[in-house]
Design a protein around this motif. Structure first.
Motif, short mmCIF file in Angstrom:
data_model
loop_
_atom_site.label_atom_id
_atom_site.label_comp_id
_atom_site.label_asym_id
_atom_site.label_seq_id
_atom_site.Cartn_x
_atom_site.Cartn_y
_atom_site.Cartn_z
N ASP A 180 0.82 -1.21 0.00
CA ASP A 180 0.00 0.00 0.00
C ASP A 180 0.86 1.26 0.00
OD1 ASP A 180 -2.44 -1.38 0.02
OD2 ASP A 180 -2.31 -1.66 2.20
N ARG A 181 2.17 1.10 -0.08
CA ARG A 181 3.07 2.26 -0.03
C ARG A 181 4.13 2.14 -1.14
NH1 ARG A 181 4.34 6.07 4.34
NH2 ARG A 181 4.87 7.91 3.12
N PRO A 182 3.72 2.27 -2.40
CA PRO A 182 4.71 2.17 -3.48
C PRO A 182 5.68 3.36 -3.46
CG PRO A 182 2.62 2.94 -4.35
CD PRO A 182 2.37 2.58 -2.91
N ALA A 183 6.89 3.11 -3.89
CA ALA A 183 7.90 4.16 -3.96
C ALA A 183 8.78 3.90 -5.18
CB ALA A 183 8.75 4.19 -2.70
N LEU A 184 9.31 4.98 -5.73
CA LEU A 184 10.20 4.90 -6.89
C LEU A 184 11.46 5.68 -6.58
CD1 LEU A 184 10.62 4.07 -9.89
CD2 LEU A 184 9.59 6.27 -10.51
N ALA A 185 12.62 5.05 -6.79
CA ALA A 185 13.91 5.69 -6.52
C ALA A 185 14.69 5.84 -7.82
CB ALA A 185 14.72 4.87 -5.52
N LEU A 186 15.26 7.01 -8.04
CA LEU A 186 15.95 7.36 -9.28
C LEU A 186 17.41 7.67 -8.98
CD1 LEU A 186 13.13 9.70 -10.62
CD2 LEU A 186 13.49 7.29 -11.19
N HIS A 187 18.31 6.97 -9.66
CA HIS A 187 19.74 7.08 -9.35
C HIS A 187 20.41 8.25 -10.07
CE1 HIS A 187 21.28 5.48 -13.20
NE2 HIS A 187 20.31 4.59 -13.18
N CYS A 188 21.69 8.41 -9.80
CA CYS A 188 22.47 9.52 -10.34
C CYS A 188 23.10 9.16 -11.68
CB CYS A 188 23.57 9.92 -9.36
SG CYS A 188 24.88 8.67 -9.20
N MET A 189 23.65 10.16 -12.35
CA MET A 189 24.45 9.93 -13.54
C MET A 189 25.64 9.05 -13.19
SD MET A 189 24.76 10.60 -16.79
CE MET A 189 23.87 12.11 -17.21
N MET A 190 25.92 8.07 -14.05
CA MET A 190 27.01 7.12 -13.88
C MET A 190 26.80 6.15 -12.72
SD MET A 190 30.49 9.14 -14.84
CE MET A 190 30.70 9.97 -16.41
N GLY A 191 25.60 6.11 -12.17
CA GLY A 191 25.28 5.14 -11.13
C GLY A 191 24.38 4.05 -11.69
N SER A 192 23.70 3.37 -10.80
CA SER A 192 22.69 2.38 -11.19
C SER A 192 21.71 2.25 -10.04
CB SER A 192 23.31 1.02 -11.51
OG SER A 192 23.68 0.34 -10.33
N ALA A 193 20.57 1.67 -10.33
CA ALA A 193 19.56 1.51 -9.29
C ALA A 193 20.02 0.59 -8.17
CB ALA A 193 18.26 0.99 -9.91
N GLY A 194 21.06 -0.21 -8.43
CA GLY A 194 21.52 -1.14 -7.42
C GLY A 194 21.92 -0.49 -6.11
N TYR A 195 22.36 0.78 -6.15
CA TYR A 195 22.81 1.38 -4.89
C TYR A 195 21.66 1.75 -3.96
CZ TYR A 195 22.53 6.33 -6.71
OH TYR A 195 22.15 7.56 -7.22
N TRP A 196 20.41 1.60 -4.43
CA TRP A 196 19.29 1.78 -3.52
C TRP A 196 19.05 0.55 -2.65
CZ3 TRP A 196 18.23 6.59 -2.90
CH2 TRP A 196 18.27 7.49 -3.98
N GLY A 197 19.70 -0.57 -2.97
CA GLY A 197 19.50 -1.79 -2.19
C GLY A 197 19.79 -1.61 -0.71
N PRO A 198 20.96 -1.07 -0.31
CA PRO A 198 21.22 -0.85 1.11
C PRO A 198 20.23 0.11 1.76
CG PRO A 198 23.27 -0.81 -0.15
CD PRO A 198 22.15 -0.82 -1.15
N ILE A 199 19.76 1.09 1.00
CA ILE A 199 18.76 2.02 1.53
C ILE A 199 17.45 1.26 1.78
CG2 ILE A 199 17.46 4.14 1.10
CD1 ILE A 199 20.46 4.64 1.33
N ALA A 200 17.04 0.43 0.80
CA ALA A 200 15.80 -0.33 0.94
C ALA A 200 15.86 -1.24 2.15
CB ALA A 200 15.54 -1.14 -0.34
#
Length: 258
Positions: free
Chosen positions: A14-34
């Motif tokens: 019930d709480r969807p969220a979308l995370a957008l990474h930086c230039m030269m990064g990838s979405a993988g670095y949101w894993g530790p945050i998640a």
């Protein structure tokens, strides 16, 4: 542009969220945050074109520019109001979406937004000219080095050779976003746009980030209706990577505000 690689960290449906990474990064670095958010949101991310596991960016003469293409991809993930989180270039995409469709955003967390047009800065303009000058002369690796030495988590020459090659391949995308970030080609700063965002906004900066980042945060905050600001001690531009505990904690604060 070919396939876009999606990443998903399950949480509260019930709480969807979308995370957008930086230039030269990838979405993988949101894993530790998640992981530190412990399932309080159902978090999705994607690798931008030319990044991570997504296909390369192929600019067409009649197609959208890179920033517009990423914005459209991000918008395609939104089918109901959600918590929107962005870092650096990703933060400018998140802000662009929130201005275009404020009703789609439950909360907005902007980490180090690099919307240089919000706070024109001679030093930043000079940095941009150095990179474009290297590119014009065909010194691609020097352009990547100049960019990473300022905005990266560690100096370019300290990175493994595969990472250096990847970032050298990606540096032209930095130049491709200049019209949007420095000259506001997307009209993000239009009259009434920021003011129309009624979701809680949190702008996070690293204490040691370039002064222009703090000036941008101040300029944006002055126009937002419901905004908080935070500075992470000892952190630079890549604070989601270098300071995940503090970053996740601040994101959680803004989630609670919504």
């Amino acid at each position: 542009m070919t396939g876009i690689h999606k990443r998903h960290w399950p949480g509260d449906k019930d709480r969807p969220a979308l995370a957008l990474h930086c230039m030269m990064g990838s979405a993988g670095y949101w894993g530790p945050i998640a992981r530190r958010l412990e399932g309080r949101v159902d978090l999705t991310g994607f690798d931008m074109p030319g990044h991570g596991r997504s296909g390369p960016w192929m600019e067409g003469t009649e197609g959208p520019d890179f920033h517009t293409a990423v914005t459209r991809i991000a918008a395609s993930f939104i089918d109901r109001p959600l918590d929107l989180i962005g870092h650096s270039l990703g933060a400018t995409v998140a802000l662009r979406i929130a201005i275009a469709a404020p009703e789609a955003v439950r909360s907005l967390t902007l980490i180090e937004p690099v919307l240089f047009a919000a706070a024109p800065n001679a030093e930043q303009d000079a940095r941009g000219r150095i990179i474009t000058g290297h590119l014009a002369q065909g010194h691609i690796e020097d352009a990547a080095r100049a960019f990473i030495d300022l905005w990266g988590a560690q100096p370019f020459d300290d990175l493994p050779p595969p990472a250096c090659r990847m970032m050298t391949d990606q540096i032209r995308l930095v130049a491709a976003t200049d019209d949007t970030l420095t000259h506001d080609r997307a009209n993000i700063l239009r009259d009434g746009g920021l003011e129309a965002i009624d979701a809680p906004v949190l702008i996070i900066a690293g204490e040691r980030s370039p002064a222009v980042i703090h000036a941008i945060a101040e300029a944006l905050a002055a126009r937002l209706a419901d905004v908080g600001r935070a500075s992470v001690p000892g952190a630079g531009h890549m604070l989601p990577l270098t300071h995940p505990d503090e970053t996740a904690g601040l994101i959680a604060v803004n989630l609670d505000r919504a």
